[in-house]
Design an enzyme around this catalytic site. Structure first.
Site, PDB file in Angstrom:
ATOM      1  CG  ASP A  95       8.867  -1.811  -0.962  1.00 27.98           C
ATOM      2  OD1 ASP A  95       9.840  -2.248  -1.603  1.00 27.98           O
ATOM      3  OD2 ASP A  95       8.173  -2.536  -0.242  1.00 27.98           O
ATOM      4  CB  SER A  96      12.989   1.703   0.988  1.00 23.51           C
ATOM      5  OG  SER A  96      12.326   1.504   2.236  1.00 23.51           O
ATOM      6  N   GLY A  97      12.209  -1.579   1.180  1.00 22.42           N
ATOM      7  CA  GLY A  97      12.543  -2.683   2.078  1.00 22.42           C
ATOM      8  C   GLY A  97      12.291  -2.319   3.522  1.00 22.42           C
ATOM      9  N   GLY A  98      11.906  -1.061   3.760  1.00 22.58           N
ATOM     10  CA  GLY A  98      11.676  -0.603   5.130  1.00 22.58           C
ATOM     11  C   GLY A  98      10.532  -1.314   5.822  1.00 22.58           C
ATOM     12  CG  ASP A 149      10.703   3.864   6.252  1.00 20.09           C
ATOM     13  OD1 ASP A 149      10.923   2.923   5.463  1.00 20.09           O
ATOM     14  OD2 ASP A 149       9.563   4.128   6.672  1.00 20.09           O
ATOM     15  CD  GLN A 192       7.791   5.616   9.614  1.00 21.37           C
ATOM     16  OE1 GLN A 192       6.942   5.569  10.498  1.00 21.37           O
ATOM     17  NE2 GLN A 192       7.798   4.783   8.581  1.00 21.37           N
ATOM     18  CG  ASP A 269       1.110   1.013  -1.351  1.00 22.61           C
ATOM     19  OD1 ASP A 269       1.466  -0.158  -1.140  1.00 22.61           O
ATOM     20  OD2 ASP A 269       1.359   1.945  -0.551  1.00 22.61           O
ATOM     21  CB  CYS A 307     -18.118  -2.836 -11.272  1.00 28.39           C
ATOM     22  SG  CYS A 307     -16.357  -3.153 -11.577  1.00 28.39           S
ATOM     23  CB  CYS A 309     -14.084  -4.882 -13.821  1.00 29.22           C
ATOM     24  SG  CYS A 309     -15.020  -6.193 -13.002  1.00 29.22           S
ATOM     25  CB  CYS A 312     -18.915  -6.340 -13.231  1.00 25.71           C
ATOM     26  SG  CYS A 312     -18.394  -6.430 -11.505  1.00 25.71           S
ATOM     27  CG  HIS A 338     -14.917  -6.911  -8.907  1.00 28.38           C
ATOM     28  ND1 HIS A 338     -15.780  -6.020  -9.512  1.00 28.38           N
ATOM     29  CD2 HIS A 338     -15.119  -6.781  -7.570  1.00 28.38           C
ATOM     30  CE1 HIS A 338     -16.487  -5.394  -8.583  1.00 28.38           C
ATOM     31  NE2 HIS A 338     -16.106  -5.838  -7.399  1.00 28.38           N
TER      32      HIS A 338
END
Length: 377
Positions: A95-98, A149, A192, A269, A307, A309, A312, A338
């Site tokens: 990410d940009s720090g925005g 941004d 935006q 994300d 699941c 994983c 589980c 999980h």
């Protein structure tokens, strides 16, 4: 413009219009739609990079602001880049720090040149500009880096949203021109414009003119209701090209992910799975549960039979309840394994449903089994 990260649509669902695709990156190909775990400090909390790779994580995200503060971009550069440093063999996104422009609102000052912050570790004055953000991301490394941004709060006046959006476009151009590794790292522009249709349209159109490798939709999940978020996403994606990947930032609730896929979002994300895990809240095919509750003390069944994983397949709710009540670190690891795998598998199942032209049926079935109401979680 030739980009090192490209996108290929592989199937469009006849029932829903949702799509699958392949994101081609310097560190491998990843199927979409996908959920990207967040490793803020170059680590997804309680999980090893090897575990992430084995559970099908695909792209993993890390945070420019936090890695800038420590260990610092020069140390990561000397290590050979973030992927080599943390031994993650798949693609990564930076990410940009925005987002810190939003989250550190009490300690920052926004100007045309950039943003002045207070260091959250020691109080020192910091300055982040579009050029500086890209410089840091170039040094840290990652297949995908993000335009700098401003993530504005909700609600925001039209006047503020318009001025901020226009500045974000100017910053996007400056960041694009500052990229010193265009043959190795692709930049995504960020749409935006708040909850204003014409501003979202305008921002998307101008970013498309700049020809980014992909486009993110920002400014959501900042306190707005579900319908408002849906409008924001819809406004933005209406003007984005079909042949470029679309990334909805900061979304990790099951109902939001499924809705995003319906709207041709390819990437999402969120820190949600590991954040919930630290508090003993687990995502299951029947909805979220708090594993600390007394009803699980003598429940010797698996957490979620659907699941696949490690948690589980190997442990019972009774044992997980014990780990949660005693605040054991192993419990936080199992819960994080999980929840993270649960969302990755959700996207795997969504991709299969799209390929079989039954995504609407799949979405309805998942939401009904999880007992969602019209408000979601």
């Amino acid at each position: 413009m030739k980009h090192p990260v490209t996108f290929e649509i592989t199937h469009i669902c006849k029932q829903s219009g949702a799509r699958t695709g392949i994101l081609h990156t310097p560190h491998g190909d990843v199927e979409t739609p996908m959920f990207m775990p967040v490793g803020t400090q170059a680590t997804v909390k309680f999980l090893s990079p090897e575990e992430l790779y084995e559970m099908g994580a695909g792209v993993v995200l890390a945070n420019t602001y936090h890695l800038w503060l420590r260990p610092g971009e020069e140390i990561i550069k000397k290590a050979g880049g973030v992927q080599k440093m943390m031994n993650y063999k798949g693609p990564m996104l930076r990410d940009s720090g925005g987002f810190q422009v939003f989250s550190l609102a009490d300690t920052r000052k926004i100007e045309e040149e950039g943003v002045t912050f207070k260091n959250t570790l020691n109080g020192d004055k910091l300055f982040l500009s579009p050029e500086k953000s890209i410089q840091i991301q170039n040094a840290i490394g990652a297949d995908i880096i993000m335009s700098f941004d401003e993530c504005i709060p909700y609600p925001a006046t039209r006047e503020y949203a318009k001025a901020s959006m226009e500045r974000t476009l100017r910053w996007a151009k400056r960041g694009q021109e500052a990229n010193l590794r265009p043959d190795e790292q692709s930049i995504f522009g960020i749409v935006q414009g708040g909850d204003y249709e014409d501003l979202r349209h305008y921002c998307a159109e101008k970013l498309v003119e700049m020809d980014f490798a992909g486009y993110a939709i920002g400014g959501t999940s900042v306190g707005e209701d579900k319908e408002t978020m849906k409008r924001m996403v819809q406004y933005a994606q209406e003007k984005l090209p079909l042949d470029k990947p679309r990334y909805l930032m900061g979304v990790g609730a099951v109902n939001d992910l499924l809705e995003a896929v319906s709207m041709n979002i390819d990437m999402c994300d969120c820190v949600l799975p590991t954040r919930l895990a630290r508090h003993g809240t687990l995502m299951t095919s029947e909805g979220r549960i708090s594993i600390r509750k007394a009803i699980y003390k003598e429940d010797f069944s698996p957490l979620d039979p659907k699941c696949d994983c490690y948690c589980c397949k190997n442990y019972t709710k009774a044992y997980l309840n014990h780990l949660a009540r005693t605040d054991e670190g192993f419990g936080k690891r199992l819960f994080s394994i999980h929840n993270t795998r649960f969302l990755i598998k959700l996207m795997e199942d969504a991709r299969l449903a799209i390929k079989e032209d039954r995504y609407l049926d799949f979405k309805q079935q998942v939401l009904s089994e999880m007992k969602f109401d019209e408000r979601g979680f």
